[in-house]
Scaffold this motif. Structure first.
Motif, PDB file in Angstrom:
ATOM      1  N   ASP A 171       0.842  -1.197   0.000  1.00  0.00           N
ATOM      2  CA  ASP A 171       0.000   0.000   0.000  1.00  0.00           C
ATOM      3  C   ASP A 171       0.874   1.243   0.000  1.00  0.00           C
ATOM      4  O   ASP A 171       1.470   1.598   1.013  1.00  0.00           O
ATOM      5  CB  ASP A 171      -0.921   0.018   1.215  1.00  0.00           C
ATOM      6  CG  ASP A 171      -1.771   1.279   1.238  1.00  0.00           C
ATOM      7  OD1 ASP A 171      -2.326   1.627   0.171  1.00  0.00           O
ATOM      8  OD2 ASP A 171      -1.853   1.941   2.289  1.00  0.00           O
ATOM      9  N   SER A 172       0.936   1.890  -1.155  1.00  0.00           N
ATOM     10  CA  SER A 172       1.701   3.129  -1.291  1.00  0.00           C
ATOM     11  C   SER A 172       0.789   4.345  -1.362  1.00  0.00           C
ATOM     12  O   SER A 172       1.161   5.373  -1.930  1.00  0.00           O
ATOM     13  CB  SER A 172       2.579   3.070  -2.551  1.00  0.00           C
ATOM     14  OG  SER A 172       3.580   2.099  -2.435  1.00  0.00           O
ATOM     15  N   SER A 173      -0.393   4.234  -0.792  1.00  0.00           N
ATOM     16  CA  SER A 173      -1.317   5.373  -0.810  1.00  0.00           C
ATOM     17  C   SER A 173      -0.819   6.512   0.069  1.00  0.00           C
ATOM     18  O   SER A 173      -1.134   7.673  -0.181  1.00  0.00           O
ATOM     19  CB  SER A 173      -2.704   4.933  -0.335  1.00  0.00           C
ATOM     20  OG  SER A 173      -2.675   4.588   1.048  1.00  0.00           O
ATOM     21  N   GLY A 174      -0.049   6.170   1.129  1.00  0.00           N
ATOM     22  CA  GLY A 174       0.367   7.192   2.089  1.00  0.00           C
ATOM     23  C   GLY A 174      -0.773   7.679   2.955  1.00  0.00           C
ATOM     24  O   GLY A 174      -0.637   8.663   3.687  1.00  0.00           O
ATOM     25  N   PHE A 189      -4.127 -11.057   5.645  1.00  0.00           N
ATOM     26  CA  PHE A 189      -3.596 -10.742   4.321  1.00  0.00           C
ATOM     27  C   PHE A 189      -2.201 -10.146   4.486  1.00  0.00           C
ATOM     28  O   PHE A 189      -1.910  -9.484   5.483  1.00  0.00           O
ATOM     29  CB  PHE A 189      -4.526  -9.734   3.651  1.00  0.00           C
ATOM     30  CG  PHE A 189      -4.431  -9.636   2.156  1.00  0.00           C
ATOM     31  CD1 PHE A 189      -4.320 -10.770   1.358  1.00  0.00           C
ATOM     32  CD2 PHE A 189      -4.495  -8.394   1.542  1.00  0.00           C
ATOM     33  CE1 PHE A 189      -4.268 -10.664  -0.028  1.00  0.00           C
ATOM     34  CE2 PHE A 189      -4.446  -8.277   0.166  1.00  0.00           C
ATOM     35  CZ  PHE A 189      -4.324  -9.409  -0.626  1.00  0.00           C
ATOM     36  N   GLY A 190      -1.330 -10.376   3.507  1.00  0.00           N
ATOM     37  CA  GLY A 190       0.043  -9.890   3.592  1.00  0.00           C
ATOM     38  C   GLY A 190       0.144  -8.427   3.210  1.00  0.00           C
ATOM     39  O   GLY A 190       0.524  -8.099   2.077  1.00  0.00           O
ATOM     40  N   ILE A 191      -0.167  -7.539   4.126  1.00  0.00           N
ATOM     41  CA  ILE A 191      -0.220  -6.105   3.835  1.00  0.00           C
ATOM     42  C   ILE A 191       1.087  -5.440   4.277  1.00  0.00           C
ATOM     43  O   ILE A 191       1.512  -5.569   5.424  1.00  0.00           O
ATOM     44  CB  ILE A 191      -1.427  -5.454   4.526  1.00  0.00           C
ATOM     45  CG1 ILE A 191      -2.731  -6.088   4.000  1.00  0.00           C
ATOM     46  CG2 ILE A 191      -1.429  -3.943   4.320  1.00  0.00           C
ATOM     47  CD1 ILE A 191      -3.982  -5.621   4.718  1.00  0.00           C
ATOM     48  N   PHE A 192       1.701  -4.710   3.336  1.00  0.00           N
ATOM     49  CA  PHE A 192       2.966  -4.026   3.570  1.00  0.00           C
ATOM     50  C   PHE A 192       2.800  -2.538   3.257  1.00  0.00           C
ATOM     51  O   PHE A 192       2.599  -2.172   2.101  1.00  0.00           O
ATOM     52  CB  PHE A 192       4.074  -4.582   2.668  1.00  0.00           C
ATOM     53  CG  PHE A 192       4.539  -5.960   3.004  1.00  0.00           C
ATOM     54  CD1 PHE A 192       5.711  -6.151   3.729  1.00  0.00           C
ATOM     55  CD2 PHE A 192       3.818  -7.070   2.600  1.00  0.00           C
ATOM     56  CE1 PHE A 192       6.155  -7.429   4.043  1.00  0.00           C
ATOM     57  CE2 PHE A 192       4.246  -8.361   2.903  1.00  0.00           C
ATOM     58  CZ  PHE A 192       5.415  -8.534   3.629  1.00  0.00           C
ATOM     59  N   PRO A 193       2.882  -1.643   4.256  1.00  0.00           N
ATOM     60  CA  PRO A 193       2.941  -0.222   3.935  1.00  0.00           C
ATOM     61  C   PRO A 193       4.235   0.111   3.210  1.00  0.00           C
ATOM     62  O   PRO A 193       5.231  -0.616   3.325  1.00  0.00           O
ATOM     63  CB  PRO A 193       2.871   0.464   5.301  1.00  0.00           C
ATOM     64  CG  PRO A 193       3.331  -0.563   6.276  1.00  0.00           C
ATOM     65  CD  PRO A 193       2.949  -1.898   5.700  1.00  0.00           C
ATOM     66  N   ALA A 194       4.211   1.210   2.466  1.00  0.00           N
ATOM     67  CA  ALA A 194       5.357   1.597   1.648  1.00  0.00           C
ATOM     68  C   ALA A 194       6.326   2.520   2.364  1.00  0.00           C
ATOM     69  O   ALA A 194       7.304   2.966   1.764  1.00  0.00           O
ATOM     70  CB  ALA A 194       4.885   2.269   0.358  1.00  0.00           C
ATOM     71  N   SER A 195       6.066   2.812   3.613  1.00  0.00           N
ATOM     72  CA  SER A 195       6.967   3.662   4.395  1.00  0.00           C
ATOM     73  C   SER A 195       7.171   3.059   5.770  1.00  0.00           C
ATOM     74  O   SER A 195       6.208   2.632   6.427  1.00  0.00           O
ATOM     75  CB  SER A 195       6.408   5.076   4.542  1.00  0.00           C
ATOM     76  OG  SER A 195       7.175   5.816   5.477  1.00  0.00           O
ATOM     77  N   GLU A 196       8.430   3.061   6.225  1.00  0.00           N
ATOM     78  CA  GLU A 196       8.722   2.576   7.571  1.00  0.00           C
ATOM     79  C   GLU A 196       8.092   3.469   8.636  1.00  0.00           C
ATOM     80  O   GLU A 196       7.935   3.045   9.787  1.00  0.00           O
ATOM     81  CB  GLU A 196      10.231   2.477   7.796  1.00  0.00           C
ATOM     82  CG  GLU A 196      10.995   3.780   7.727  1.00  0.00           C
ATOM     83  CD  GLU A 196      11.429   4.140   6.310  1.00  0.00           C
ATOM     84  OE1 GLU A 196      12.402   4.890   6.174  1.00  0.00           O
ATOM     85  OE2 GLU A 196      10.785   3.670   5.344  1.00  0.00           O
ATOM     86  N   SER A 197       7.696   4.682   8.269  1.00  0.00           N
ATOM     87  CA  SER A 197       7.066   5.568   9.245  1.00  0.00           C
ATOM     88  C   SER A 197       5.724   5.033   9.733  1.00  0.00           C
ATOM     89  O   SER A 197       5.208   5.479  10.762  1.00  0.00           O
ATOM     90  CB  SER A 197       6.890   6.967   8.651  1.00  0.00           C
ATOM     91  OG  SER A 197       8.151   7.557   8.409  1.00  0.00           O
TER      92      SER A 197
END
Length: 301
Positions: A171-174, A189-197
């Motif tokens: 998810d790179s929506s921010g 579900f294998g959900i990965f945000p696009a920022s370590e923040s």
């Protein structure tokens, strides 16, 4: 493909170029080895890999170079999504045949205003044409650049119809509200945000880690954060990672990542980016390195 759940930090691996602007396979391999040595995974051919400036032949040759040199395919999540369905099928089938743990797949991103039915149909046709039970597909939601959102109803349909194949999403929506809603809607579900923040907040709701540009330069800290966010050191790790992320993303991200690698490895070749991107200006370069030095950043050995 290996049937196991991916977790932790992954780098959308930046792509080095030779003087003639062809991909530099030896530097690419060395950087991937460095990332794996710090216990983070590889997501080559993502946005920050300049993937859409590479053709299919270049992507497959670079992936072959990694696999043929013995790098761990269980920690590889190459990007295979293209505007062209046949090209996506070719890249995906190649990644499956080379044993990669999964693929990260953009929606077709040229036509805008496409329906949910169209997005669903694209993914369904790729899965049907690859026709391999080993395929593990991670969707790639980056609407700011693709212009084609992967909506929750599309995710729900794909999970229902391809439960062993469609196993996650980047998810790179921010947008925390969107990410939070996704985590609530799809437990497990294998959900990965696009920022370590977002790691601490998202992991508390079931996220599996992050797939973040700055893993390319801050692998040890972000890897630790994904593993230890709930421990006593978690808050300090999150704060430190946020500082580095904030500095780097205040500059053009891809040239900034490459400038850091070029400077800290004393290897000017790393600064090269493929057109239409351009390197940082001299002023940007000075400001980036001054800000990183001020926060105590160093590139781990």
């Amino acid at each position: 493909m290996v049937d196991h759940e991916l977790t932790g930090a992954f780098a959308p691996v930046v792509t080095p170029f030779q003087a003639d602007m062809t991909p530099d396979a030896p530097r690419f391999l060395a950087h991937c080895e460095w990332l794996l040595s710090h216990d983070v995974g590889l997501a080559p051919f993502g946005t920050n890999s300049e993937a859409n400036s590479l053709d299919a032949r270049e992507r497959m040759a670079l992936l072959d170079h990694l696999v043929d040199n013995g790098l761990d395919v269980r920690r590889m999540l190459p990007g295979t999504g293209c505007c062209s369905l046949p090209e996506t099928v070719t890249l995906t089938r190649h990644a499956v045949e080379r044993g990669c743990a999964g693929v990260l797949m953009l929606p077709p991103f040229f036509y805008k205003g496409v329906t949910d039915d169209g997005v669903y149909d694209y993914y369904a046709r790729v899965i049907d044409q690859v026709n391999d039970a080993r395929l593990r597909l991670y969707l790639y939601h980056i609407p700011a650049l693709s212009g084609v959102p992967i909506t929750l109803p599309v995710i729900e349909r794909l999970r229902r119809d391809f439960p062993r194949t469609v196993v996650g999403i980047k998810d790179s929506s921010g947008d925390w509200t969107h990410l939070s809603a996704m985590l609530d809607a799809f437990p497990g579900f294998g959900i990965f945000p696009a920022s370590e923040s977002l790691v601490s907040r998202a992991s508390a709701k079931g996220a599996k880690g992050c797939i973040s540009a700055t893993v390319n330069i801050n692998a040890p800290m972000i890897g630790r954060l994904c593993r230890e966010w709930a421990d006593d050191a978690g808050a300090a790790l999150q704060a430190q990672a946020d500082i580095v992320r904030g500095i780097v993303q205040s500059f053009p991200m891809i040239p900034a990542l490459k400038a850091v690698l070029a400077s800290h490895r004393d290897d000017p070749a790393w600064a090269r980016v493929r057109a239409p991107l351009t390197q940082l200006t001299s002023d940007q370069h000075v400001r980036l390195h001054a800000q990183l030095a001020a926060c105590g950043f160093t590139l781990a050995g």
